[in-house]
Design a protein around this motif. Structure first.
Motif, PDB file in Angstrom:
ATOM      1  N   GLY A 105       1.068  -1.244  -0.033  1.00 42.45           N
ATOM      2  CA  GLY A 105      -0.053   0.035   0.017  1.00 42.45           C
ATOM      3  C   GLY A 105       0.819   1.288   0.026  1.00 42.45           C
ATOM      4  N   LEU A 106       2.206   1.086  -0.304  1.00 43.88           N
ATOM      5  CA  LEU A 106       2.956   2.258  -0.396  1.00 43.88           C
ATOM      6  C   LEU A 106       3.144   2.970  -1.743  1.00 43.88           C
ATOM      7  CD1 LEU A 106       5.988   1.091   1.951  1.00 43.88           C
ATOM      8  CD2 LEU A 106       4.335   2.711   2.424  1.00 43.88           C
ATOM      9  N   LEU A 107       2.525   2.436  -2.841  1.00 38.20           N
ATOM     10  CA  LEU A 107       2.655   2.726  -4.134  1.00 38.20           C
ATOM     11  C   LEU A 107       1.470   2.916  -4.892  1.00 38.20           C
ATOM     12  CD1 LEU A 107       4.524   4.122  -6.667  1.00 38.20           C
ATOM     13  CD2 LEU A 107       5.001   1.658  -7.156  1.00 38.20           C
ATOM     14  N   SER A 108       0.992   3.834  -5.260  1.00 38.10           N
ATOM     15  CA  SER A 108      -0.406   3.711  -6.316  1.00 38.10           C
ATOM     16  C   SER A 108       0.062   4.748  -7.668  1.00 38.10           C
ATOM     17  CB  SER A 108      -1.636   4.129  -5.449  1.00 38.10           C
ATOM     18  OG  SER A 108      -1.464   5.556  -5.020  1.00 38.10           O
ATOM     19  N   ALA A 109      -0.804   4.436  -8.523  1.00 38.62           N
ATOM     20  CA  ALA A 109      -0.688   5.426  -9.790  1.00 38.62           C
ATOM     21  C   ALA A 109      -1.961   6.078 -10.231  1.00 38.62           C
ATOM     22  CB  ALA A 109      -0.082   4.493 -10.844  1.00 38.62           C
ATOM     23  N   THR A 110      -1.985   7.138 -10.885  1.00 41.26           N
ATOM     24  CA  THR A 110      -3.218   7.908 -11.161  1.00 41.26           C
ATOM     25  C   THR A 110      -2.734   8.654 -12.726  1.00 41.26           C
ATOM     26  OG1 THR A 110      -4.673   9.491 -10.607  1.00 41.26           O
ATOM     27  CG2 THR A 110      -2.886   9.829  -9.771  1.00 41.26           C
ATOM     28  N   THR A 111      -3.693   9.151 -12.892  1.00 42.81           N
ATOM     29  CA  THR A 111      -3.904  10.009 -14.062  1.00 42.81           C
ATOM     30  C   THR A 111      -4.120  11.424 -13.801  1.00 42.81           C
ATOM     31  OG1 THR A 111      -5.880   9.624 -14.904  1.00 42.81           O
ATOM     32  CG2 THR A 111      -4.048   8.231 -15.953  1.00 42.81           C
ATOM     33  N   ASP A 112      -4.725  11.377 -12.502  1.00 39.02           N
ATOM     34  CA  ASP A 112      -5.158  12.915 -11.726  1.00 39.02           C
ATOM     35  C   ASP A 112      -3.891  13.436 -11.359  1.00 39.02           C
ATOM     36  OD1 ASP A 112      -6.485  14.907 -10.779  1.00 39.02           O
ATOM     37  OD2 ASP A 112      -8.201  13.763 -10.051  1.00 39.02           O
ATOM     38  N   THR A 113      -3.161  13.941 -11.841  1.00 36.77           N
ATOM     39  CA  THR A 113      -2.016  14.818 -11.481  1.00 36.77           C
ATOM     40  C   THR A 113      -2.327  15.979 -10.391  1.00 36.77           C
ATOM     41  OG1 THR A 113      -0.681  14.288 -13.351  1.00 36.77           O
ATOM     42  CG2 THR A 113       0.220  15.763 -11.936  1.00 36.77           C
ATOM     43  N   VAL A 114      -3.455  16.610 -10.658  1.00 34.58           N
ATOM     44  CA  VAL A 114      -3.599  17.750  -9.646  1.00 34.58           C
ATOM     45  C   VAL A 114      -4.109  17.239  -8.225  1.00 34.58           C
ATOM     46  CG1 VAL A 114      -5.254  19.767  -9.195  1.00 34.58           C
ATOM     47  CG2 VAL A 114      -4.528  19.140 -11.644  1.00 34.58           C
ATOM     48  N   GLU A 115      -4.707  16.238  -8.322  1.00 36.79           N
ATOM     49  CA  GLU A 115      -5.244  15.593  -7.125  1.00 36.79           C
ATOM     50  C   GLU A 115      -3.839  14.932  -6.297  1.00 36.79           C
ATOM     51  OE1 GLU A 115      -8.198  16.355  -5.764  1.00 36.79           O
ATOM     52  OE2 GLU A 115      -7.819  15.038  -4.097  1.00 36.79           O
ATOM     53  N   ALA A 116      -3.222  14.307  -6.986  1.00 35.83           N
ATOM     54  CA  ALA A 116      -2.047  13.845  -6.257  1.00 35.83           C
ATOM     55  C   ALA A 116      -1.041  15.037  -6.070  1.00 35.83           C
ATOM     56  CB  ALA A 116      -1.165  12.943  -7.568  1.00 35.83           C
ATOM     57  N   VAL A 117      -0.898  16.071  -6.706  1.00 35.51           N
ATOM     58  CA  VAL A 117      -0.080  16.944  -5.895  1.00 35.51           C
ATOM     59  C   VAL A 117      -0.471  17.661  -4.740  1.00 35.51           C
ATOM     60  CG1 VAL A 117       0.660  19.290  -6.758  1.00 35.51           C
ATOM     61  CG2 VAL A 117       0.953  17.813  -8.287  1.00 35.51           C
ATOM     62  N   LYS A 118      -1.845  17.648  -4.810  1.00 31.78           N
ATOM     63  CA  LYS A 118      -2.669  18.394  -3.693  1.00 31.78           C
ATOM     64  C   LYS A 118      -2.366  17.461  -2.400  1.00 31.78           C
ATOM     65  CE  LYS A 118      -6.900  20.500  -5.609  1.00 31.78           C
ATOM     66  NZ  LYS A 118      -8.161  20.328  -6.271  1.00 31.78           N
ATOM     67  N   ARG A 119      -2.218  16.184  -2.590  1.00 28.68           N
ATOM     68  CA  ARG A 119      -2.043  15.460  -1.442  1.00 28.68           C
ATOM     69  C   ARG A 119      -0.420  15.165  -0.966  1.00 28.68           C
ATOM     70  NH1 ARG A 119      -4.369   9.991  -1.948  1.00 28.68           N
ATOM     71  NH2 ARG A 119      -4.627  10.296  -3.985  1.00 28.68           N
ATOM     72  N   SER A 120       0.337  15.956  -1.518  1.00 27.32           N
ATOM     73  CA  SER A 120       1.835  15.379  -1.584  1.00 27.32           C
ATOM     74  C   SER A 120       2.817  16.594  -0.800  1.00 27.32           C
ATOM     75  CB  SER A 120       2.309  15.388  -3.048  1.00 27.32           C
ATOM     76  OG  SER A 120       1.639  14.240  -3.485  1.00 27.32           O
ATOM     77  N   ASP A 121       3.589  16.022  -0.145  1.00 23.19           N
ATOM     78  CA  ASP A 121       4.523  17.180   0.411  1.00 23.19           C
ATOM     79  C   ASP A 121       5.795  17.255  -0.523  1.00 23.19           C
ATOM     80  OD1 ASP A 121       3.201  17.010   3.165  1.00 23.19           O
ATOM     81  OD2 ASP A 121       4.085  14.697   2.834  1.00 23.19           O
ATOM     82  N   VAL A 122       5.977  16.341  -1.350  1.00 24.41           N
ATOM     83  CA  VAL A 122       7.216  16.455  -2.152  1.00 24.41           C
ATOM     84  C   VAL A 122       6.736  16.380  -3.603  1.00 24.41           C
ATOM     85  CG1 VAL A 122       9.590  15.763  -3.009  1.00 24.41           C
ATOM     86  CG2 VAL A 122       8.869  15.897  -0.463  1.00 24.41           C
ATOM     87  N   VAL A 123       6.878  16.770  -4.741  1.00 26.20           N
ATOM     88  CA  VAL A 123       6.566  16.622  -5.947  1.00 26.20           C
ATOM     89  C   VAL A 123       7.900  16.480  -6.983  1.00 26.20           C
ATOM     90  CG1 VAL A 123       5.141  17.453  -8.354  1.00 26.20           C
ATOM     91  CG2 VAL A 123       4.691  17.983  -5.816  1.00 26.20           C
ATOM     92  N   VAL A 124       8.104  15.259  -7.563  1.00 24.27           N
ATOM     93  CA  VAL A 124       9.225  15.062  -8.212  1.00 24.27           C
ATOM     94  C   VAL A 124       8.812  14.875  -9.869  1.00 24.27           C
ATOM     95  CG1 VAL A 124      11.117  13.385  -8.687  1.00 24.27           C
ATOM     96  CG2 VAL A 124      10.502  13.970  -6.395  1.00 24.27           C
ATOM     97  N   ILE A 125       9.351  15.843 -10.482  1.00 25.66           N
ATOM     98  CA  ILE A 125       9.177  15.986 -11.964  1.00 25.66           C
ATOM     99  C   ILE A 125      10.119  15.193 -12.772  1.00 25.66           C
ATOM    100  CG2 ILE A 125       8.627  17.367 -13.943  1.00 25.66           C
ATOM    101  CD1 ILE A 125       7.467  19.249 -11.805  1.00 25.66           C
TER     102      ILE A 125
END
Ligand SMILES: NC(=O)c1ccc[n+]([C@@H]2O[C@H](COP(=O)([O-])OP(=O)(O)OC[C@H]3O[C@@H](n4cnc5c(N)ncnc54)[C@H](O)[C@@H]3O)[C@@H](O)[C@H]2O)c1
Length: 428
Positions: A63-83
């Motif tokens: 349960g440590l890795l999941s994937a999504t196409t919804d980048t906005v939502e993922a960024v909202k829930r993150s402390d660090v964003v790696v591009i």
């Protein structure tokens, strides 16, 4: 700490798996739905990276890795964003910012106060501060005050990712001191390698480009030495090995050409950066030209032995730009196909990483090594592991007269034992 990795390709997915292996919650983002679905099932879509399949499966199960196409939502829930999406150039060397700009616009839509944004995608000098920061500030947040911004070049290579992630020091340069500190703290937690802070994001951007330009020039010198050795009847590999016995000499090996997202692309970034301040990077430009000319030189080696190409069946071994990696971006094999076809040859390509349709898409005929039944010549374009044990008796039976070793990896004596002419790049 929750980390979002944008771009789940050959580099981004191993990074996501690495961060998850350190116990952090990772959300991977990609525009490709098939990639996202596969990862959420615990299956890596990249098969050639040793250890990746197991790491992705373990991270998803835990349960440590999941994937999504919804980048906005993922960024909202993150402390660090790696591009870590591609940034490439067109045929004229112009930079195509389309993907990285649009990803940055998307990140701005979800950016949260106090988060850290890291660009690992190789960028021209100044772009983190002057191009990316203003787009990110469309979020209404102020860079260096409300959020932190860092450039940290990815210096790994696909195919050896986890080894390099352990052993290659990670450079971190922030938009200001606090951003650098946050970046160093992040990488200290997710990597085992040494983390080296540099004075600015510009220093980190330039360090990656200097490294790549130096390597491109080094290969170009080797390629010129190869042309000299070819004309003089010398063996370039023997001579480079002898020269490199001096620890101050680190000449790389010549070959059929340079491909991929990195070496043929990044010199153009620095050439443009330099031109903007009135500096002509003439050596870098010349190196690009020499390396781009190597497929044509390789064809000329074959022509000397074969004479005319008209109606001759030529097999190219390898479509990928590098051994054991499924990537064709700027692959020398593509230029080989074009050059040989233009000269009138019937061109066949074998590469077990690619389907029949993928190979035919590059204008060549598909070979599974069984077909065609008769061959005049073979050019080894990619150093795939499977080509180390080629069956030269079978090639001889098919009528092969010349074997051109575009990567200088095949044993000359073995080839000649079967009465086939061996030619390497600079090994006459
Ligand atoms: N390949 C290497 O060996 C290597 C080495 C060092 C650094 N790099 C850096 O890594 C970058 C990526 O390389 P790669 O080999 O992983 O490329 P790749 O083509 O394997 O993967 C890129 C991924 O980005 C995804 N993507 C594209 N547009 C997107 C978007 N708008 N939003 C989210 N995802 C998007 C693609 O679907 C793909 O999965 C390179 O451009 C370079 O800067 C690569």
């Amino acid at each position: 700490m929750r980390v979002c990795v944008i771009g789940l390709g050959k580099i981004g997915l191993p990074l996501a798996a690495q961060y998850a292996s350190k116990g952090f919650q990772v959300i991977g983002c990609d525009v490709n739905k098939d990639v996202v679905e596969s990862i959420n099932r615990g299956v890596s879509h990249i098969k050639e990276e040793p250890g990746l399949g197991e790491k992705v499966k373990a991270a998803v199960v835990m349960g440590l890795l999941s994937a999504t196409t919804d980048t906005v939502e993922a960024v909202k829930r993150s402390d660090v964003v790696v591009i870590i999406v591609p940034l490439v150039v067109d045929k004229k060397g112009n930079i195509d910012y389309c993907i990285v700009d649009s990803v940055t616009e998307t990140v701005a839509k979800g950016l949260q106060k106090n988060s850290l944004v890291v660009y690992e995608t190789t960028l021209p000098v100044g772009d983190t501060r002057n191009r990316m920061a203003p787009i990110l500030e469309k979020s209404g947040l102020k860079v260096g005050i409300d959020f932190h911004l860092v450039f940290s070049p990815e210096r790994v290579s696909s195919g050896v990712m986890f080894d390099y992630l352990r052993n290659i020091p990670k450079l971190v340069g922030g938009i200001n001191e606090e951003s650098t500190r946050r970046g160093v703290e992040f990488y200290g937690k997710v990597l085992d390698s040494k983390v080296i802070p540099v004075s600015s994001c510009e220093a980190a951007e330039a360090a990656k480009l200097f490294d790549m330009v130096y390597r491109d020039i080094n290969i170009a010198v080797a390629n010129e030495f190869a042309q000299f050795c070819d004309a003089r009847g010398l063996d370039v590999v023997e001579i480079i090995e002898a020269a490199n016995s001096n620890p101050f000499s680190r000449i790389l090996l010549p070959g059929v050409g340079v491909g991929g997202h990195c070496a043929p692309v990044y010199p153009h970034f620095l050439i443009k950066n330099a031109a903007d301040v009135g500096i002509d990077l003439s050596i870098a430009k010349k190196a690009r030209k020499i390396n781009d000319g190597m497929p044509k030189f390789t064809v000329s080696i074959l022509k000397k032995e074969l004479g005319s190409f008209k109606k001759k069946n030529v097999l190219i071994l390898g479509l990928a730009y590098r051994g054991n990696v499924k990537e064709t971006f700027m692959s020398p094999a593509i230029a080989l196909i074009k050059n040989l076809k233009k000269s009138g040859a019937n061109v066949f390509v074998h590469d077990s990483l690619f389907s029949k349709e993928e190979i035919e898409g590059f204008g060549a005929m598909f070979s599974d090594l069984q077909n065609p039944s008769s061959l005049d010549a073979v050019v080894l374009a990619t150093n795939h592991r499977e080509y180390r044990d080629l069956d030269f008796a079978e090639l001889k039976d098919k009528g092969v007269k010349v074997f051109v070793d575009g990567r200088n990896v095949v044993n000359k004596e073995v080839v000649e034992k079967y009465g086939i002419i061996y030619r390497g790049v600079g090994r006459s």
